[in-house]
Design a protein around this motif. Structure first.
Motif, PDB file in Angstrom:
ATOM      1  N   GLY A   1       0.736  -1.143  -0.011  1.00 12.72           N
ATOM      2  CA  GLY A   1       0.010  -0.053   0.089  1.00 12.72           C
ATOM      3  C   GLY A   1       0.814   1.245   0.120  1.00 12.72           C
ATOM      4  O   GLY A   1       0.586   2.253  -0.484  1.00 12.72           O
ATOM      5  N   TYR A   2       1.974   1.331   0.709  1.00 13.28           N
ATOM      6  CA  TYR A   2       2.873   2.492   0.718  1.00 13.28           C
ATOM      7  C   TYR A   2       4.364   2.630   0.018  1.00 13.28           C
ATOM      8  O   TYR A   2       4.782   3.455  -0.145  1.00 13.28           O
ATOM      9  CB  TYR A   2       2.924   2.810   2.301  1.00 13.28           C
ATOM     10  N   PHE A   3       4.803   1.145  -0.294  1.00 10.49           N
ATOM     11  CA  PHE A   3       6.164   1.353  -0.904  1.00 10.49           C
ATOM     12  C   PHE A   3       6.080   0.545  -1.918  1.00 10.49           C
ATOM     13  O   PHE A   3       7.276   0.175  -2.635  1.00 10.49           O
ATOM     14  CB  PHE A   3       6.918   0.704   0.362  1.00 10.49           C
ATOM     15  N   HIS A   4       5.137   0.101  -2.704  1.00 12.12           N
ATOM     16  CA  HIS A   4       5.124  -0.320  -3.864  1.00 12.12           C
ATOM     17  C   HIS A   4       5.707  -1.952  -3.821  1.00 12.12           C
ATOM     18  O   HIS A   4       6.420  -2.019  -4.826  1.00 12.12           O
ATOM     19  CB  HIS A   4       5.506   0.438  -5.046  1.00 12.12           C
ATOM     20  N   GLU A   5       5.418  -2.577  -2.892  1.00 13.53           N
ATOM     21  CA  GLU A   5       6.061  -3.813  -2.475  1.00 13.53           C
ATOM     22  C   GLU A   5       7.395  -3.795  -2.417  1.00 13.53           C
ATOM     23  O   GLU A   5       8.085  -5.123  -2.445  1.00 13.53           O
ATOM     24  CB  GLU A   5       5.456  -4.765  -3.726  1.00 13.53           C
ATOM     25  N   GLU A   6       8.032  -2.576  -2.177  1.00  8.50           N
ATOM     26  CA  GLU A   6       9.451  -2.737  -1.744  1.00  8.50           C
ATOM     27  C   GLU A   6       9.518  -3.027  -0.241  1.00  8.50           C
ATOM     28  O   GLU A   6       8.333  -2.885   0.636  1.00  8.50           O
ATOM     29  CB  GLU A   6      10.073  -1.360  -1.832  1.00  8.50           C
ATOM     30  N   TYR A   7      10.551  -3.686   0.288  1.00 10.92           N
ATOM     31  CA  TYR A   7      10.542  -4.142   1.653  1.00 10.92           C
ATOM     32  C   TYR A   7       9.856  -4.972   2.066  1.00 10.92           C
ATOM     33  O   TYR A   7       9.366  -4.995   3.436  1.00 10.92           O
ATOM     34  CB  TYR A   7      10.704  -2.641   2.612  1.00 10.92           C
ATOM     35  N   PHE A   8       9.504  -5.941   1.152  1.00 10.60           N
ATOM     36  CA  PHE A   8       8.059  -6.976   1.299  1.00 10.60           C
ATOM     37  C   PHE A   8       8.647  -7.688   2.669  1.00 10.60           C
ATOM     38  O   PHE A   8       7.839  -7.798   3.466  1.00 10.60           O
ATOM     39  CB  PHE A   8       7.997  -7.650   0.031  1.00 10.60           C
ATOM     40  N   TYR A   9       9.654  -8.503   2.435  1.00 11.30           N
ATOM     41  CA  TYR A   9      10.204  -9.263   3.504  1.00 11.30           C
ATOM     42  C   TYR A   9      10.451  -8.810   4.843  1.00 11.30           C
ATOM     43  O   TYR A   9      10.154  -9.331   6.067  1.00 11.30           O
ATOM     44  CB  TYR A   9      11.314 -10.352   2.891  1.00 11.30           C
ATOM     45  N   PRO A  10      11.372  -7.780   4.929  1.00 11.93           N
ATOM     46  CA  PRO A  10      11.636  -7.151   6.319  1.00 11.93           C
ATOM     47  C   PRO A  10      10.329  -6.555   6.833  1.00 11.93           C
ATOM     48  O   PRO A  10      10.404  -6.654   8.238  1.00 11.93           O
ATOM     49  CB  PRO A  10      12.561  -5.697   5.682  1.00 11.93           C
ATOM     50  N   LEU A  11       9.264  -5.864   6.196  1.00  7.78           N
ATOM     51  CA  LEU A  11       8.147  -5.408   6.799  1.00  7.78           C
ATOM     52  C   LEU A  11       7.450  -6.737   7.382  1.00  7.78           C
ATOM     53  O   LEU A  11       6.702  -6.665   8.326  1.00  7.78           O
ATOM     54  CB  LEU A  11       7.418  -4.600   5.755  1.00  7.78           C
ATOM     55  N   THR A  12       7.313  -7.644   6.473  1.00  9.83           N
ATOM     56  CA  THR A  12       6.225  -8.759   6.733  1.00  9.83           C
ATOM     57  C   THR A  12       7.034  -9.344   8.204  1.00  9.83           C
ATOM     58  O   THR A  12       6.132  -9.861   9.064  1.00  9.83           O
ATOM     59  CB  THR A  12       6.499  -9.823   5.808  1.00  9.83           C
ATOM     60  N   LEU A  13       8.414  -9.633   8.109  1.00  9.88           N
ATOM     61  CA  LEU A  13       9.042 -10.377   9.182  1.00  9.88           C
ATOM     62  C   LEU A  13       8.947  -9.499  10.372  1.00  9.88           C
ATOM     63  O   LEU A  13       8.751 -10.120  11.486  1.00  9.88           O
ATOM     64  CB  LEU A  13      10.474 -10.943   8.841  1.00  9.88           C
ATOM     65  N   SER A  14       9.179  -8.311  10.436  1.00  7.29           N
ATOM     66  CA  SER A  14       9.437  -7.268  11.488  1.00  7.29           C
ATOM     67  C   SER A  14       7.755  -7.607  12.215  1.00  7.29           C
ATOM     68  O   SER A  14       7.654  -7.437  13.375  1.00  7.29           O
ATOM     69  CB  SER A  14       9.544  -5.864  11.119  1.00  7.29           C
ATOM     70  N   PHE A  15       6.854  -7.204  11.513  1.00  9.57           N
ATOM     71  CA  PHE A  15       5.581  -7.356  12.178  1.00  9.57           C
ATOM     72  C   PHE A  15       4.988  -8.616  12.883  1.00  9.57           C
ATOM     73  O   PHE A  15       4.581  -8.633  13.886  1.00  9.57           O
ATOM     74  CB  PHE A  15       4.268  -6.884  11.008  1.00  9.57           C
ATOM     75  N   ALA A  16       5.633  -9.597  12.127  1.00  6.20           N
ATOM     76  CA  ALA A  16       5.540 -11.139  12.511  1.00  6.20           C
ATOM     77  C   ALA A  16       6.130 -11.191  14.096  1.00  6.20           C
ATOM     78  O   ALA A  16       5.517 -11.709  15.118  1.00  6.20           O
ATOM     79  CB  ALA A  16       5.950 -12.009  11.738  1.00  6.20           C
ATOM     80  N   LEU A  17       7.550 -10.679  14.075  1.00  5.53           N
ATOM     81  CA  LEU A  17       8.160 -10.908  15.100  1.00  5.53           C
ATOM     82  C   LEU A  17       7.568  -9.993  16.229  1.00  5.53           C
ATOM     83  O   LEU A  17       7.710 -10.261  17.508  1.00  5.53           O
ATOM     84  CB  LEU A  17       9.530 -10.332  14.896  1.00  5.53           C
ATOM     85  N   LEU A  18       7.035  -9.027  16.010  1.00  3.66           N
ATOM     86  CA  LEU A  18       6.423  -7.934  16.991  1.00  3.66           C
ATOM     87  C   LEU A  18       5.498  -8.484  17.573  1.00  3.66           C
ATOM     88  O   LEU A  18       5.124  -8.479  18.988  1.00  3.66           O
ATOM     89  CB  LEU A  18       6.079  -6.416  16.337  1.00  3.66           C
ATOM     90  N   CYS A  19       4.375  -9.362  16.703  1.00  4.34           N
ATOM     91  CA  CYS A  19       3.243 -10.010  17.276  1.00  4.34           C
ATOM     92  C   CYS A  19       3.801 -11.319  18.363  1.00  4.34           C
ATOM     93  O   CYS A  19       3.340 -11.362  19.290  1.00  4.34           O
ATOM     94  CB  CYS A  19       2.560 -10.588  16.322  1.00  4.34           C
ATOM     95  N   ALA A  20       4.800 -11.760  17.897  1.00  4.41           N
ATOM     96  CA  ALA A  20       5.538 -12.979  18.672  1.00  4.41           C
ATOM     97  C   ALA A  20       6.033 -12.538  20.051  1.00  4.41           C
ATOM     98  O   ALA A  20       5.802 -13.068  21.154  1.00  4.41           O
ATOM     99  CB  ALA A  20       6.694 -13.560  17.957  1.00  4.41           C
ATOM    100  N   PHE A  21       6.589 -11.187  19.792  1.00  6.93           N
ATOM    101  CA  PHE A  21       7.459 -10.675  21.160  1.00  6.93           C
ATOM    102  C   PHE A  21       6.154 -10.339  22.061  1.00  6.93           C
ATOM    103  O   PHE A  21       6.089 -10.731  23.244  1.00  6.93           O
ATOM    104  CB  PHE A  21       8.138  -9.457  20.846  1.00  6.93           C
ATOM    105  N   LEU A  22       4.968  -9.759  21.655  1.00 13.33           N
ATOM    106  CA  LEU A  22       3.997  -9.373  22.471  1.00 13.33           C
ATOM    107  C   LEU A  22       3.220 -10.820  23.187  1.00 13.33           C
ATOM    108  O   LEU A  22       2.902 -10.701  24.265  1.00 13.33           O
ATOM    109  CB  LEU A  22       2.799  -8.663  21.583  1.00 13.33           C
ATOM    110  N   ILE A  23       3.294 -11.696  22.248  1.00 19.84           N
ATOM    111  CA  ILE A  23       2.510 -13.097  22.872  1.00 19.84           C
ATOM    112  C   ILE A  23       3.329 -13.603  23.653  1.00 19.84           C
ATOM    113  O   ILE A  23       3.143 -14.099  24.971  1.00 19.84           O
ATOM    114  CB  ILE A  23       2.083 -13.894  21.721  1.00 19.84           C
ATOM    115  N   ALA A  24       4.683 -13.641  23.708  1.00 22.51           N
ATOM    116  CA  ALA A  24       5.702 -13.998  24.612  1.00 22.51           C
ATOM    117  C   ALA A  24       5.777 -13.315  25.707  1.00 22.51           C
ATOM    118  O   ALA A  24       5.734 -13.959  26.939  1.00 22.51           O
ATOM    119  CB  ALA A  24       7.193 -14.211  23.871  1.00 22.51           C
ATOM    120  N   PHE A  25       5.746 -12.088  25.860  1.00 26.28           N
ATOM    121  CA  PHE A  25       5.660 -11.230  26.806  1.00 26.28           C
ATOM    122  C   PHE A  25       4.226 -11.464  27.815  1.00 26.28           C
ATOM    123  O   PHE A  25       4.164 -11.459  29.004  1.00 26.28           O
ATOM    124  CB  PHE A  25       5.814  -9.713  26.366  1.00 26.28           C
TER     125      PHE A  25
END
Length: 249
Positions: free
Chosen positions: A51-75
């Motif tokens: 939506g904002y980067f024309h599919e650039e940074y696809f993997y870093p953004l996808t992984l970063s948000f998944a890890l954020l959720c994982a951290f919140l659940i682990a905490f």
């Protein structure tokens, strides 16, 4: 026909093997929607990329948000709270975020449909091989490192590995396919009180996913949704029959 079906079949064989292990651990913890929440956050990251980067940074953004959720659940898992409710809130946070991000995108709804269940019939071989390598490293980390940890770091390590797995899986197969491959096989094996739950999970997961791929090919059905439907349908039937036999005893 064989050439077309070989790659998606190889993909689901690999997906089932790693996801079944995570599914058993999730069912033991009693937090069923963990993978859905992480998958939605991963999908939110990919949506932001579209939506904002024309599919650039696809993997870093996808992984970063998944890890954020994982951290919140682990905490949250180390705190005294209603963990399932907390995970449910994370799920709807991710889902609503996706709709908001994609609301102004002309390709938004098509991307949203592919995020839920992709047509894996046409998955490139390169993507399958790349994900297989990632899954192999995750499996080694689960075998060699995970048992040596404890407390918060053990939970964080587990959910982080799950996040990395889901990040790759969502881009290949979609949120719904990831969920059914994670939960349906171990749910069936546990319902049947299998002596070797992981092996039974593998066999059941391979059976319904490969069967769905073949059926979708011959009847021109969406492959991802066919896997989800067949996995869910067979799981409901088997679990109901297993519970009925237990009741008679």
């Amino acid at each position: 026909m064989i050439d077309i079906l070989l790659i998606p079949i190889a993909l689901v064989v690999v997906l089932v093997m790693l996801h079944a292990y995570f599914g058993i651990e999730i069912l033991k913890r009693g937090i069923i929607f963990t993978d859905l929440a992480i998958a939605q956050f991963a999908a939110l990251g990919s949506s932001i990329s579209l939506g904002y980067f024309h599919e650039e940074y696809f993997y870093p953004l996808t992984l970063s948000f998944a890890l954020l959720c994982a951290f919140l659940i682990a905490f949250a898992s180390t705190r005294k709270l209603h963990l399932e409710a907390f995970i449910g809130i994370l799920y709807i946070l991710g889902a609503s975020g996706i709709m908001m991000v994609l609301s102004h995108s002309s390709e938004g709804m098509e991307h949203f449909k592919s995020l839920l269940a992709s047509d894996i019939l046409f998955t490139p071989l390169h993507d399958v091989l790349q994900s297989t390598i990632i899954y192999a490293f995750i499996a080694m980390a689960l075998y060699f490192v995970y048992p040596k940890l404890n407390g918060f770091f053990r939970e964080l390590f587990f959910f982080s590995l799950l996040a990395i797995t889901v990040t790759s899986s969502v881009s290949l197969a979609g949120v719904f396919v990831v969920f059914v491959l994670l939960i349906a096989p171990p749910f069936v094996s546990m319902s049947l009180n299998a002596k070797r739950p992981l092996l039974v999970s593998f066999l059941f997961g391979w059976f319904f996913s490969i069967g769905a791929i073949v059926i979708s090919y011959f009847y021109d059905l969406p492959t991802g949704y066919s896997i989800v439907f067949m996995g869910a349908l067979l799981t409901v039937a088997i679990v109901m029959m297993a519970s009925r036999s237990e009741k008679k005893k």
